[in-house]
Write an enzyme that holds these catalytic residues in place. Sequence first.
Site, PDB file in Angstrom:
ATOM      1  N   CYS A  40       0.834  -1.196   0.000  1.00  0.00           N
ATOM      2  CA  CYS A  40       0.000   0.000   0.000  1.00  0.00           C
ATOM      3  C   CYS A  40       0.869   1.245   0.000  1.00  0.00           C
ATOM      4  O   CYS A  40       1.386   1.661   1.043  1.00  0.00           O
ATOM      5  CB  CYS A  40      -0.931   0.004   1.207  1.00  0.00           C
ATOM      6  SG  CYS A  40      -2.012   1.451   1.277  1.00  0.00           S
ATOM      7  N   CYS A  61      -0.526   4.069   2.140  1.00  0.00           N
ATOM      8  CA  CYS A  61      -0.318   3.860   3.574  1.00  0.00           C
ATOM      9  C   CYS A  61       1.119   4.153   3.992  1.00  0.00           C
ATOM     10  O   CYS A  61       1.365   4.801   5.022  1.00  0.00           O
ATOM     11  CB  CYS A  61      -0.647   2.415   3.954  1.00  0.00           C
ATOM     12  SG  CYS A  61      -2.262   1.830   3.418  1.00  0.00           S
ATOM     13  N   ASP A  62       2.085   3.670   3.218  1.00  0.00           N
ATOM     14  CA  ASP A  62       3.472   3.650   3.673  1.00  0.00           C
ATOM     15  C   ASP A  62       4.431   4.522   2.877  1.00  0.00           C
ATOM     16  O   ASP A  62       5.596   4.666   3.253  1.00  0.00           O
ATOM     17  CB  ASP A  62       3.994   2.204   3.645  1.00  0.00           C
ATOM     18  CG  ASP A  62       3.199   1.286   4.560  1.00  0.00           C
ATOM     19  OD1 ASP A  62       2.740   1.771   5.612  1.00  0.00           O
ATOM     20  OD2 ASP A  62       3.036   0.103   4.225  1.00  0.00           O
TER      21      ASP A  62
END
Length: 312
Positions: A136, A139-140
Amino acid sequence: MATTTTRCAIIGGGPAGFTAAIYASRANLAPILIEGPQPGGQLTTTTDVENFPGYPDGVNGTQMMEDMRTQAKRFGADVRMGLITDIDFTRRPYALKLDNGDTIEAATVIIATGATARYLGLPDEEKFMGMGVSACATCDGFFYRKRRVAVVGGGDTACEEALYLSTLAEKVYMIVRKPFLRASKVMQKRLEDRENIEILYNCNTVSLYGGEVLEGAQIVEHAGTDQERRFDLPIDGFFLAIGHTPNTNLFKGKIDMDAEGYLKVNAPSTATSVEGVFAAGDVCDPIYQQAINAAASGCRAAMDAERFLLEA
């Protein structure tokens, strides 16, 4: 073997499931939540979460899910470990069979089983999970500002991930096993306009390397041909963008799904094709797949279940 009755059974212990449990508990539905094979969901495979409201300094993914679990239990949710092995949707209350032999009979069911990111199957993927390997970018990606990263895949999703990462990272490699991109022409044009994106065609990742954190990937180009070449690609982040598989095997033939196996809902509600059964989170969301969106849909599913019971 015991049989328990409830007004609302929730399947899945990720952000969608626990948010549904919080709302269902506060609505006096006395929900029973079955966590499934991965308590906490996909967030437990990441390190810090920085894009979920309420955590200004970020929070460890596992800790955030523990916070949600604690909050749900505080309001009276019955949280249980276990796996659902079979569900009978032919009559109400619906019967959920657990792997320990117990049965839960539920007037309503909220399915929040999520989706599983597809990986290449390399042994080192698990070793560096959360330490360089991610599924992701949204997300990261923030953790890889001014660093070098790679994205695996050649479709629209991979291109979107690469474009997003290119706004943060110093260099973005796309590792594409074919001699072309499967992405739309519009997406390909956007890639061409980004100077810090380099596409490695005809390439496959054979392994990852590093100490405590990821340091690079070993690549083979033109595998199995007289042009075969192997080389190391120094990178700090390795992002998989080859799709997700919704966790819906248990519901095949019982609830309407799309071609990829995601549960269909009667938008804007969370109702599925089975009366009194609702879906929330990534199990019915092939597009956004973010914790905050899953939590929001968990809220909606609990409210839909409450209204269904009031009108029944």
